[in-house]
Design an enzyme around this catalytic site. Structure first.
Site, PDB file in Angstrom:
ATOM      1  N   TRP A 133     119.641 -17.574 -32.331  1.00 13.27           N
ATOM      2  CA  TRP A 133     120.077 -18.900 -32.780  1.00 13.27           C
ATOM      3  C   TRP A 133     118.961 -19.942 -32.712  1.00 13.27           C
ATOM      4  CZ3 TRP A 133     118.879 -21.723 -28.645  1.00 13.27           C
ATOM      5  CH2 TRP A 133     118.914 -21.082 -27.401  1.00 13.27           C
ATOM      6  N   ASN A 134     117.845 -19.635 -32.020  1.00 13.07           N
ATOM      7  CA  ASN A 134     116.859 -20.721 -31.812  1.00 13.07           C
ATOM      8  C   ASN A 134     116.047 -21.055 -33.059  1.00 13.07           C
ATOM      9  OD1 ASN A 134     115.403 -18.360 -31.582  1.00 13.07           O
ATOM     10  ND2 ASN A 134     114.155 -19.049 -29.871  1.00 13.07           N
ATOM     11  N   LYS A 157     122.514  -9.552 -39.108  1.00 11.55           N
ATOM     12  CA  LYS A 157     123.588 -10.176 -38.341  1.00 11.55           C
ATOM     13  C   LYS A 157     123.015 -11.369 -37.593  1.00 11.55           C
ATOM     14  CE  LYS A 157     124.882 -10.109 -34.256  1.00 11.55           C
ATOM     15  NZ  LYS A 157     125.284 -11.524 -34.106  1.00 11.55           N
ATOM     16  N   ALA A 159     123.062 -14.800 -35.099  1.00  8.30           N
ATOM     17  CA  ALA A 159     123.695 -15.120 -33.810  1.00  8.30           C
ATOM     18  C   ALA A 159     125.016 -15.841 -34.070  1.00  8.30           C
ATOM     19  CB  ALA A 159     122.763 -15.997 -32.992  1.00  8.30           C
ATOM     20  N   GLY A 210     115.464 -11.538 -29.726  1.00  6.50           N
ATOM     21  CA  GLY A 210     116.459 -12.010 -28.769  1.00  6.50           C
ATOM     22  C   GLY A 210     116.018 -11.697 -27.354  1.00  6.50           C
ATOM     23  N   SER A 211     116.984 -11.557 -26.468  1.00  3.06           N
ATOM     24  CA  SER A 211     116.657 -11.409 -25.051  1.00  3.06           C
ATOM     25  C   SER A 211     116.210  -9.977 -24.729  1.00  3.06           C
ATOM     26  CB  SER A 211     117.879 -11.773 -24.206  1.00  3.06           C
ATOM     27  OG  SER A 211     118.931 -10.899 -24.524  1.00  3.06           O
ATOM     28  N   GLU A 232     111.182  -8.378 -30.730  1.00  2.00           N
ATOM     29  CA  GLU A 232     110.564  -9.641 -30.303  1.00  2.00           C
ATOM     30  C   GLU A 232     111.464 -10.173 -29.190  1.00  2.00           C
ATOM     31  OE1 GLU A 232     107.782 -10.736 -31.161  1.00  2.00           O
ATOM     32  OE2 GLU A 232     107.388  -9.597 -32.992  1.00  2.00           O
ATOM     33  N   LEU A 233     111.014 -10.041 -27.942  1.00  2.00           N
ATOM     34  CA  LEU A 233     111.910 -10.314 -26.813  1.00  2.00           C
ATOM     35  C   LEU A 233     111.462 -11.558 -26.043  1.00  2.00           C
ATOM     36  CD1 LEU A 233     112.377  -6.547 -25.849  1.00  2.00           C
ATOM     37  CD2 LEU A 233     113.706  -7.924 -27.453  1.00  2.00           C
ATOM     38  N   CYS A 266     110.862 -18.582 -27.527  1.00  2.00           N
ATOM     39  CA  CYS A 266     110.351 -17.539 -26.629  1.00  2.00           C
ATOM     40  C   CYS A 266     108.875 -17.746 -26.319  1.00  2.00           C
ATOM     41  CB  CYS A 266     110.628 -16.156 -27.195  1.00  2.00           C
ATOM     42  SG  CYS A 266     110.232 -16.027 -28.916  1.00  2.00           S
ATOM     43  N   GLU A 366     112.602 -16.440 -17.313  1.00  2.00           N
ATOM     44  CA  GLU A 366     112.345 -17.232 -18.512  1.00  2.00           C
ATOM     45  C   GLU A 366     113.206 -18.502 -18.448  1.00  2.00           C
ATOM     46  OE1 GLU A 366     113.611 -15.373 -22.185  1.00  2.00           O
ATOM     47  OE2 GLU A 366     112.110 -16.487 -23.303  1.00  2.00           O
TER      48      GLU A 366
HETATM   49  P1  ADP Z   1     120.742 -15.261 -26.055  1.00  2.00           P
HETATM   50  O1  ADP Z   1     121.234 -14.886 -24.681  1.00  2.00           O
HETATM   51  O2  ADP Z   1     119.592 -16.181 -26.036  1.00  2.00           O
HETATM   52  O3  ADP Z   1     121.823 -15.684 -26.997  1.00  2.00           O
HETATM   53  P2  ADP Z   1     120.799 -12.608 -27.091  1.00  2.00           P
HETATM   54  O4  ADP Z   1     119.778 -11.552 -26.962  1.00  2.00           O
HETATM   55  O5  ADP Z   1     122.087 -12.435 -26.368  1.00  2.00           O
HETATM   56  O6  ADP Z   1     120.094 -13.950 -26.670  1.00  2.00           O
HETATM   57  O7  ADP Z   1     121.162 -12.889 -28.616  1.00  2.00           O
HETATM   58  C1  ADP Z   1     120.309 -12.636 -29.702  1.00  2.00           C
HETATM   59  C2  ADP Z   1     121.076 -11.865 -30.747  1.00  2.00           C
HETATM   60  O8  ADP Z   1     121.507 -10.642 -30.176  1.00  2.00           O
HETATM   61  C3  ADP Z   1     122.340 -12.555 -31.278  1.00  2.00           C
HETATM   62  O9  ADP Z   1     122.463 -12.301 -32.671  1.00  2.00           O
HETATM   63  C4  ADP Z   1     123.439 -11.836 -30.528  1.00  2.00           C
HETATM   64  O10 ADP Z   1     124.654 -11.814 -31.244  1.00  2.00           O
HETATM   65  C5  ADP Z   1     122.875 -10.430 -30.446  1.00  2.00           C
HETATM   66  N1  ADP Z   1     123.464  -9.612 -29.361  1.00  2.00           N
HETATM   67  C6  ADP Z   1     123.959 -10.013 -28.176  1.00  2.00           C
HETATM   68  N2  ADP Z   1     124.411  -8.948 -27.462  1.00  2.00           N
HETATM   69  C7  ADP Z   1     124.206  -7.857 -28.224  1.00  2.00           C
HETATM   70  C8  ADP Z   1     124.442  -6.447 -28.066  1.00  2.00           C
HETATM   71  N3  ADP Z   1     124.998  -5.961 -26.957  1.00  2.00           N
HETATM   72  N4  ADP Z   1     124.081  -5.619 -29.078  1.00  2.00           N
HETATM   73  C9  ADP Z   1     123.494  -6.104 -30.188  1.00  2.00           C
HETATM   74  N5  ADP Z   1     123.253  -7.402 -30.400  1.00  2.00           N
HETATM   75  C10 ADP Z   1     123.582  -8.276 -29.448  1.00  2.00           C
END
Ligand code: ADP
Length: 463
Positions: A133-134, A157, A159, A210-211, A232-233, A266, A366
């Site tokens: 989402w950032n 897909k 966020a 994402g994370s 990209e984490l 990030c 982080e």
């Molecule tokens: P944040 O905690 O900063 O929102 P996330 O890594 O949870 O970071 O989110 C980044 C993306 O990963 C979003 O599109 C979210 O929907 C997706 N996401 C979150 N959990 C899962 C999962 N278990 N499997 C696949 N995608 C996921």
């Protein structure tokens, strides 16, 4: 699976939209359609694909005000930042439109005169992307640009917090003439859509921003069908200031690197490491500048820092500030919030912390928010040791006008992106990627298209 996604404005708590989530059947049908579309799209010429990418970029720029307003409303970032992101989003498409034309193969001298050896590159197949989402728009085209340039089809897909930007971005792709099954969107919870992507035989590549915990999960899940993964984490960027640095300039860069997007990138500076001889001067100037930043609704003129994305993010940042204070940190600026748990808006005033020690959570995890911890160092070896003492390795910054020191940092910092006297190094033409637990592969630059290509080797005999 959940069937509705509620999108809210983090600056006001207003519900912006209720959008339908895709069912598992719909997701699977779209994956199949993307796989089928690859057969035709992969046979288009690089010039045809380049023209589509250029047209898409042109439409993004023509509609940048509308896109930026959607972004600011669902993400919270100030409107000028959203306008900047719209231009940045388009820049990945124009860069990869050019790279599409440079996917060269090679010939290899054979050991016998009766053979010819050829190497070609081709698109890997259907690419499935999960984006954060950032940067609701740019993180899509940074993946879709090279994927399409390589002849791949693409499904994304977004966020759950920011799907509206992506919906519009994908519409613009179709308006540009990109076939509907070549770029597709699905909406839903990450934990529900993720396994459908990773478990599908149609998908040949997972690309994720994402994370780190979710990235690890996706890597594990992708093993079953031996899919390529690009990750990209998270990051935990050090921002090192040497005694010879131009302190006023470093303050401007620190502000941009730390408080852009309310500290939710990030590559945001996370740990300020300042030489002991200039730490007082830097802390004072930086705290003063941070306190002067205008916080508010990103749609209002002059606002420089918007809200953080949601309650979960807000709670984690507040907890880090409280933990630091409890362990002896001094609040040099901010440390306060303006929020309404009922209505759900999430402002944290730009915060600068002094007297920070390494046992504080903010130095270990982080920080995805507008909080800057400052620690001092005595020697450059010590600065590098502190900087590298993290499982992350995304971005690092160092400020010095001494070229020997600069080269020392360049050679010894274990990070994939370095800014030497530069707080904002990201750009479409350069590789962006992390070491260690910050990721796998790079996006942007000539490196960014490689993950979407397969290498094919042909040996011709009996010549
Ligand atoms: P944040 O905690 O900063 O929102 P996330 O890594 O949870 O970071 O989110 C980044 C993306 O990963 C979003 O599109 C979210 O929907 C997706 N996401 C979150 N959990 C899962 C999962 N278990 N499997 C696949 N995608 C996921």
């Amino acid at each position: 699976m959940s069937n509705q996604i509620t999108v809210t404005n983090p600056a006001t708590g207003e519900v912006l939209a209720q959008i339908p989530a895709d069912s598992a059947d719909t997701v699977n049908a779209k994956l199949k359609a993307g796989h089928e579309a690859f057969k035709k799209f992969s046979k288009t010429t690089a010039y045809e694909r380049a023209a589509l990418l250029e047209k898409w970029a042109e439409l993004i720029l023509a509609n940048k005000q509308e896109l930026a307003e959607i972004m600011t409303k669902e993400n919270g970032k100030p409107l000028p930042e959203s306008l900047g992101e719209a231009a940045y989003t388009a820049s990945y498409l124009t860069w990869y439109a050019e790279e599409a034309k440079r996917l060269y193969g090679r010939t290899i001298p054979a050991a016998t005169s009766s053979k010819r050896l050829l190497v070609t590159q081709q698109g890997i197949g259907l690419v499935a992307a999960i984006t954060p989402w950032n940067f609701p728009a740019a993180m899509m085209t940074r993946k879709a640009g090279p994927a399409l340039a390589a002849g791949c089809t693409f499904i994304v897909k977004p966020a759950e917090d920011t799907p509206l930007t992506m919906i519009r971005l994908v519409e613009l792709a179709h308006e540009a003439g990109i076939p509907k099954d070549v770029v597709q969107i699905v909406n839903g919870k990450g934990s529900e859509i993720g396994p459908l992507f990773t478990g599908s035989d149609y998908v040949r590549k997972i690309t994720f921003t994402g994370s780190t915990p979710v990235g690890k999960l996706l890597i594990q899940q992708s093993a079953e069908t031996v899919k390529g993964v690009s990750m990209e984490l998270g990051g935990h960027a050090p921002f090192i200031i040497c005694e010879d640095a131009d302190i006023d300039y470093a303050v401007t860069q620190a502000l941009a690197s730390k408080f852009r997007n309310a500290g939710q990138t990030c590559v945001c500076a996370n740990r300020f490491l300042v030489h002991e001889s200039v730490v007082a001067e830097f802390s004072e100037k930086f705290a003063k500048a941070a306190a002067a930043l205008k916080v508010g609704n990103g749609m209002d003129a002059g606002v420089e820092v918007g809200p953080v994305i949601n309650k979960k993010g807000f709670d984690k940042i507040v907890e880090q500030i409280e933990d630091a204070k409890a362990k002896g940190a001094t609040v040099l600026a901010g440390g306060t919030t303006n929020h309404d748990v009922e209505k759900g808006y999430f402002f944290i005033n730009p915060t600068v912390l002094g007297n920070v020690t390494h046992d504080m959570n903010i130095m270990q995890e982080e920080t995805f928010g507008p909080v800057a911890p400052i620690v001092s160092f005595k020697t450059y070896e010590e600065a590098v040791e502190i900087a590298n003492n993290t499982p992350f390795g995304l971005a690092a910054y160092f400020f010095t006008d001494n070229y020997k020191r600069g080269i020392f940092f360049q050679e010894n910092l274990d990070f994939g992106i370095l800014g030497w006297n530069d707080g904002l190094p990201s750009t479409a033409q350069a590789p962006f990627g992390g070491m260690k637990e910050s990721g796998i592969g790079s996006e942007g630059g000539i490196e960014g298209i490689q993950p979407y290509l397969e290498t094919k080797y042909l040996s011709i005999g009996n010549i």
